[in-house]
Design an enzyme around this catalytic site. Structure first.
Site, PDB file in Angstrom:
ATOM      1  N   GLY A  94       3.200   4.013  13.300  1.00  0.00           N
ATOM      2  CA  GLY A  94       3.939   2.784  13.606  1.00  0.00           C
ATOM      3  C   GLY A  94       3.407   2.106  14.861  1.00  0.00           C
ATOM      4  O   GLY A  94       3.269   0.887  14.925  1.00  0.00           O
ATOM      5  N   GLU A 103      10.094   1.195  10.442  1.00  0.00           N
ATOM      6  CA  GLU A 103      11.135   2.202  10.222  1.00  0.00           C
ATOM      7  C   GLU A 103      10.445   3.542  10.376  1.00  0.00           C
ATOM      8  O   GLU A 103       9.626   3.911   9.539  1.00  0.00           O
ATOM      9  CB  GLU A 103      11.754   2.002   8.832  1.00  0.00           C
ATOM     10  CG  GLU A 103      13.136   2.616   8.709  1.00  0.00           C
ATOM     11  CD  GLU A 103      13.084   4.022   8.153  1.00  0.00           C
ATOM     12  OE1 GLU A 103      13.119   4.979   8.971  1.00  0.00           O
ATOM     13  OE2 GLU A 103      13.003   4.164   6.931  1.00  0.00           O
ATOM     14  N   LYS A 124       0.844  -1.197   0.000  1.00  0.00           N
ATOM     15  CA  LYS A 124       0.000   0.000   0.000  1.00  0.00           C
ATOM     16  C   LYS A 124       0.879   1.247   0.000  1.00  0.00           C
ATOM     17  O   LYS A 124       1.464   1.621   1.008  1.00  0.00           O
ATOM     18  CB  LYS A 124      -0.936   0.046   1.210  1.00  0.00           C
ATOM     19  CG  LYS A 124      -2.030   1.089   0.983  1.00  0.00           C
ATOM     20  CD  LYS A 124      -2.601   1.712   2.212  1.00  0.00           C
ATOM     21  CE  LYS A 124      -1.782   2.798   2.812  1.00  0.00           C
ATOM     22  NZ  LYS A 124      -1.665   4.041   1.998  1.00  0.00           N
ATOM     23  N   GLU A 161       9.659  15.584  15.260  1.00  0.00           N
ATOM     24  CA  GLU A 161       9.993  15.489  13.838  1.00  0.00           C
ATOM     25  C   GLU A 161       9.079  16.415  13.043  1.00  0.00           C
ATOM     26  O   GLU A 161       7.870  16.408  13.222  1.00  0.00           O
ATOM     27  CB  GLU A 161       9.809  14.046  13.353  1.00  0.00           C
ATOM     28  CG  GLU A 161      10.226  13.875  11.907  1.00  0.00           C
ATOM     29  CD  GLU A 161      10.092  12.434  11.424  1.00  0.00           C
ATOM     30  OE1 GLU A 161       9.010  11.841  11.575  1.00  0.00           O
ATOM     31  OE2 GLU A 161      11.079  11.903  10.888  1.00  0.00           O
ATOM     32  N   THR A 194       6.082   7.711  13.611  1.00  0.00           N
ATOM     33  CA  THR A 194       6.099   6.902  14.835  1.00  0.00           C
ATOM     34  C   THR A 194       4.680   6.681  15.353  1.00  0.00           C
ATOM     35  O   THR A 194       4.343   5.591  15.812  1.00  0.00           O
ATOM     36  CB  THR A 194       7.001   7.576  15.888  1.00  0.00           C
ATOM     37  OG1 THR A 194       8.341   7.571  15.372  1.00  0.00           O
ATOM     38  CG2 THR A 194       6.992   6.845  17.215  1.00  0.00           C
ATOM     39  N   CYS A 231      13.687  10.672   6.501  1.00  0.00           N
ATOM     40  CA  CYS A 231      13.634  10.195   7.889  1.00  0.00           C
ATOM     41  C   CYS A 231      14.939  10.484   8.619  1.00  0.00           C
ATOM     42  O   CYS A 231      14.938  10.702   9.817  1.00  0.00           O
ATOM     43  CB  CYS A 231      13.274   8.724   7.940  1.00  0.00           C
ATOM     44  SG  CYS A 231      14.326   7.694   6.940  1.00  0.00           S
TER      45      CYS A 231
HETATM   46  P1  NAI Z   1       1.994   8.507   7.941  1.00  0.00           P
HETATM   47  O1  NAI Z   1       2.778   7.724   8.920  1.00  0.00           O
HETATM   48  O2  NAI Z   1       0.541   8.756   8.241  1.00  0.00           O
HETATM   49  O3  NAI Z   1       2.069   7.815   6.494  1.00  0.00           O
HETATM   50  C1  NAI Z   1       2.887   6.727   6.147  1.00  0.00           C
HETATM   51  C2  NAI Z   1       2.050   5.601   5.579  1.00  0.00           C
HETATM   52  O4  NAI Z   1       1.204   5.087   6.601  1.00  0.00           O
HETATM   53  C3  NAI Z   1       1.129   5.987   4.420  1.00  0.00           C
HETATM   54  O5  NAI Z   1       1.088   4.934   3.484  1.00  0.00           O
HETATM   55  C4  NAI Z   1      -0.217   6.110   5.110  1.00  0.00           C
HETATM   56  O6  NAI Z   1      -1.290   5.875   4.229  1.00  0.00           O
HETATM   57  C5  NAI Z   1      -0.139   5.010   6.139  1.00  0.00           C
HETATM   58  N1  NAI Z   1      -1.044   5.157   7.281  1.00  0.00           N
HETATM   59  C6  NAI Z   1      -1.497   6.301   7.843  1.00  0.00           C
HETATM   60  N2  NAI Z   1      -2.328   6.018   8.870  1.00  0.00           N
HETATM   61  C7  NAI Z   1      -2.400   4.676   8.952  1.00  0.00           C
HETATM   62  C8  NAI Z   1      -3.093   3.770   9.820  1.00  0.00           C
HETATM   63  N3  NAI Z   1      -3.884   4.209  10.792  1.00  0.00           N
HETATM   64  N4  NAI Z   1      -2.916   2.449   9.631  1.00  0.00           N
HETATM   65  C9  NAI Z   1      -2.111   1.986   8.657  1.00  0.00           C
HETATM   66  N5  NAI Z   1      -1.444   2.787   7.803  1.00  0.00           N
HETATM   67  C10 NAI Z   1      -1.583   4.116   7.946  1.00  0.00           C
HETATM   68  O7  NAI Z   1       2.705   9.882   7.724  1.00  0.00           O
HETATM   69  P2  NAI Z   1       2.046  11.282   7.212  1.00  0.00           P
HETATM   70  O8  NAI Z   1       0.813  11.592   7.981  1.00  0.00           O
HETATM   71  O9  NAI Z   1       1.932  11.249   5.762  1.00  0.00           O
HETATM   72  O10 NAI Z   1       3.187  12.290   7.648  1.00  0.00           O
HETATM   73  C11 NAI Z   1       3.182  12.834   8.954  1.00  0.00           C
HETATM   74  C12 NAI Z   1       4.557  12.796   9.559  1.00  0.00           C
HETATM   75  O11 NAI Z   1       5.032  11.465   9.637  1.00  0.00           O
HETATM   76  C13 NAI Z   1       5.602  13.528   8.773  1.00  0.00           C
HETATM   77  O12 NAI Z   1       5.573  14.887   9.002  1.00  0.00           O
HETATM   78  C14 NAI Z   1       6.852  12.872   9.305  1.00  0.00           C
HETATM   79  O13 NAI Z   1       7.185  13.450  10.539  1.00  0.00           O
HETATM   80  C15 NAI Z   1       6.444  11.438   9.540  1.00  0.00           C
HETATM   81  N6  NAI Z   1       6.860  10.573   8.424  1.00  0.00           N
HETATM   82  C16 NAI Z   1       8.019   9.854   8.559  1.00  0.00           C
HETATM   83  C17 NAI Z   1       8.480   9.091   7.515  1.00  0.00           C
HETATM   84  C18 NAI Z   1       9.745   8.308   7.602  1.00  0.00           C
HETATM   85  O14 NAI Z   1      10.315   7.960   6.586  1.00  0.00           O
HETATM   86  N7  NAI Z   1      10.223   7.971   8.782  1.00  0.00           N
HETATM   87  C19 NAI Z   1       7.774   9.047   6.227  1.00  0.00           C
HETATM   88  C20 NAI Z   1       6.543   9.782   6.206  1.00  0.00           C
HETATM   89  C21 NAI Z   1       6.140  10.528   7.272  1.00  0.00           C
END
Ligand code: NAI
Ligand code: MG
Length: 500
Positions: free
Chosen positions: A256, A273, A198, A404, A253, A307
Site C-alpha cells: 500500500g 484498504e 489486476k 499481521e 500495508t 484483513c
Molecule cells: P500483497 O500486498 O503483495 O498482494 C496484494 C496485491 O498487491 C496483489 O494483487 C499483488 O499482486 C499486488 N502487489 C504486490 N506487490 C505490488 C507492487 N509492488 N505494486 C503493485 N501491486 C503489487 O500481499 P501478499 O504478498 O500476497 O501477502 C503478504 C501479506 O500481506 C499477508 O500475509 C497479509 O499480511 C497481507 N495481506 C493483507 C490483505 C488485506 O486484505 N488487508 C490481503 C492480502 C495480503
C-alpha cells in the site's frame, strides 16, 4: 422477488479450467505480449490447475488505453445512470446464475471451503453489485447559496456536480478474490468510471470469469479490463501509470505504501484498504462459551486470511482460562482438508509463500517466549495446510503480537482492568477493527470511542454490511469503501458558479 434473466447454469468449474485462460483487454481475450504465463495452483495439492497470462507494462499500457477509450466513448459516457444500473444488475444476475460454478472456481483457486465460497464470497459479491447498481441513479450534487461580498445574492447560482474520477486501476488480494473485485468494480461502474482490474497472481480466476460475464451482460468493451500478472511487475506498472486517475488497492500495508508513493507522482487518487491486527476484547460479564466460539471464528474463518481477523485475544482475568480453553478445544476439533471436501472447516493457506510465512511467525513467537496452547505445526506434507494455532505468555512488544500474520494464528493475553484495555487494544500500528464481547452497556459505550479502529463489533466479529462504511485507521489504510462513503472515492466534485 427477482426475475432471473438467465437460466441457472449447471456448468462445472472444469469447463472453465479446461484450457489456459487469457485476459480481457478492450473486447479481446489476449495472452501477455511477452508470451509469459503464471501457473495457477490448487492450494490443497500444490498442483497446477491452469495458467493465466503474466502481464507486464506493455499489456498494462494497452489495458489503460482501452479503459481510457471506453471512458471517453459516448456509449459509456453518455449512458444514462439507469443504464449503468441495469448493466450492474445484469452482471449481478449472471454471477448469481453461475454461482455454483464460480464458488467451485473460488474454492479451487484460493483453497477455501466450498461452503464459504457458496455462502459468503459469491452471494456477498452479488448483493454488493446490486447495492452499487442502486447508487448509479442516486448520485447528487448540491445547490449552494453564495455570499460573496459586493454582489447581490440573486445574481448567482452555485452548485456542485459529482463526476466520475475516470480510469480506475484496481489491485486486489487473494483472500476473497471475487468479492474484492466486486468491491472495486461495483462503485466504479455505478459512478461511470472504467476499470483496469489486476487480481492477485495467486487467485486470478474468478476475476476472469467476472469479466466474461460482464461482456455477456452487454457492458461496453473496455469498461472492464482484467490484466493478470505479478504484483511487482503488472501491479507496479498499473500503480505508476500516468493514464489512470485513481488506484483502489486492498492488500498489505507494505505494498500500500509503495502504491501510495507511485500514485502521488501523478496525483492519482488513492484508496488503500490494508492490513490489521484486530483485537478481540472479552469483558468478564460475557458468557465464556459464546465468547470462545466468537473468538475462534474471528481468527480461524478463511484460515485466518482475513484483513479483519481477530488475531489478538484479550480476556479479562476472571474468565481468561475458560475462554482460552474454549478456543483451544474448538481449534483441536477443526477438520482440516481441501476446500472441495464438504467436511472441511479449515482449508489450506493460499500459497507456499503464505504457509512459510505462517510457520515462520509461529517459530518467532516461540523464540519470543510464547507458549503453544494449541496447534503450532504444518498439517500434512501435501498442499499448504497449517494447524489452527494459539500462543500465550508473550510480551506486547513481541513481533507475533505486533505484526499481521494472515493465518490461523492467535495470541492470547489476560487483562485486569477495563481502563487498561484500550491502550492494549490500540497498541499496534494497525487500526482496522476490534470486537468487544460484553452486555454491560456502560462499559461497552465507554470503550467504543477509545478504540482507534474503523469498525467495532459488539458480540460479533467480522460481519460487514454493504451500507456500512469499511476501512482503517492508522496503518490500516486510507478511505472508506462501501456505504455512501465509497462514492467519494470514485467521484470528483466540480463546483459551478454562474452569474446571470
Ligand atoms: P500483497 O500486498 O503483495 O498482494 C496484494 C496485491 O498487491 C496483489 O494483487 C499483488 O499482486 C499486488 N502487489 C504486490 N506487490 C505490488 C507492487 N509492488 N505494486 C503493485 N501491486 C503489487 O500481499 P501478499 O504478498 O500476497 O501477502 C503478504 C501479506 O500481506 C499477508 O500475509 C497479509 O499480511 C497481507 N495481506 C493483507 C490483505 C488485506 O486484505 N488487508 C490481503 C492480502 C495480503
Ligand atoms: Mg491459486
Amino acid at each position: 422477488m427477482t426475475i432471473p434473466t438467465t437460466s441457472v447454469s449447471g456448468e462445472p468449474a472444469s469447463r472453465f479450467l479446461g484450457r489456459p485462460r487469457s485476459m480481457l483487454i478492450g473486447a479481446e481475450w489476449r495472452d501477455a505480449a511477452s508470451g509469459a504465463s503464471i501457473d495457477v495452483r490448487d492450494p490443497a495439492t500444490s498442483e497446477t490447475i491452469t495458467t493465466v497470462p503474466s502481464a507486464d507494462g506493455v499489456d498494462v499500457d494497452l489495458a489503460v488505453q482501452a479503459a481510457r477509450a471506453a471512458f471517453e466513448s459516448s456509449e459509456w459516457s453518455a449512458a444514462r445512470p439507469v443504464d449503468r444500473e441495469r448493466w450492474l444488475l445484469r452482471l449481478a444476475d449472471l454471477v448469481e446464475a453461475h454461482a455454483p460454478q464460480i464458488a467451485e472456481i473460488e474454492s479451487l483457486d484460493n483453497g477455501k471451503p466450498l461452503l464459504i465460497a457458496q455462502r459468503v464470497d459469491v452471494p456477498s459479491a452479488v448483493d454488493f453489485l446490486r447495492y452499487c447498481a442502486g447508487w448509479a441513479t442516486k448520485l447528487e450534487g448540491t445547490t449552494v447559496d453564495l455570499s460573496m461580498p459586493g454582489f447581490r445574492r440573486n445574481e448567482f447560482v452555485g452548485y456542485t456536480r459529482r463526476e466520475p474520477v475516470g480510469v480506475v486501476g484496481a489491485i486486489i488480494p487473494w483472500n476473497f478474490p471475487l468479492l474484492m473485485a466486486a468491491w472495486k468494480v461495483g462503485p466504479a461502474l455505478a459512478t461511470g468510471c472504467t476499470v483496469v482490474l489486476k487480481p492477485a497472481e495467486d487467485t486470478p480466476l474468478s476475476a476472469l470469469r467476472l469479466a466474461e460475464l460482464a461482456l455477456e451482460a452487454g457492458l461496453p468493451a473496455g469498461v472492464l479490463n482484467v490484466v493478470t500478472g505479478y504484483g511487482p511487475v503488472a501491479g507496479a506498472a498499473l500503480a505508476a501509470h500516468p493514464g489512470i486517475d485513481k488506484i483502489a488497492f486492498t492488500g498489505s500495508t507494505a505494498v500500500g505504501k509503495l502504491i501510495g508513493k507511485a500514485a502521488i507522482e501523478n496525483m492519482t487518487r488513492i484508496s488503500l484498504e490494508l492490513g490489521g491486527k484486530s483485537p478481540v476484547i472479552v469483558l468478564d460479564d460475557a458468557d465464556p462459551k459464546v465468547a470462545a466460539s466468537g473468538a475462534a471464528n474471528a481468527i480461524f474463518f478463511n484460515s485466518g486470511q482475513v484483513c479483519v481477523a481477530g488475531s489478538r485475544l484479550y480476556v479479562q482475568r476472571r474468565v481468561y482460562d475458560a475462554v482460552v480453553e474454549g478456543v483451544s478445544a474448538i481449534a483441536a476439533k477443526m477438520r482440516i482438508g481441501p476446500g472441495l471436501d464438504p467436511k472441511t472447516q479449515l482449508g489450506p493457506l493460499v500459497s507456499e509463500k503464505q504457509l512459510r510465512r505462517v510457520a515462520d511467525y509461529v517459530k518467532v513467537g516461540i523464540d519470543e517466549g510464547g507458549t503453544l496452547v494449541a496447534g503450532g505445526q504444518r498439517h500434512g506434507e501435501r498442499g499448504w495446510f497449517h494447524q489452527p494455532t494459539i500462543l500465550a505468555g508473550l510480551p506486547e512488544s513481541a513481533r507475533i503480537v505486533q505484526e499481521e500474520i494472515f493465518g490461523p494464528v492467535l495470541v492470547a493475553a489476560p487483562f485486569d482492568d477495563v481502563e487498561e484495555i484500550a491502550a492494549l487494544a490500540n497498541g499496534t500500528s494497525y487500526g482496522l477493527s476490534a470486537s468487544i464481547w460484553s452486555n454491560d452497556l456502560k462499559r461497552v459505550h465507554r470503550l467504543i470511542p477509545r478504540l482507534k479502529a474503523g469498525t467495532i463489533w459488539v458480540n460479533c466479529h467480522g460481519l460487514l454490511d454493504n451500507a456500512l462504511p469499511f476501512g482503517g485507521y492508522k496503518q490500516s489504510g486510507i478511505g472508506r469503501e462501501m456505504g455512501r462513503a465509497m462514492i467519494d472515492l470514485y467521484t470528483e466534485t466540480k463546483s459551478v458558479m454562474m452569474m446571470h
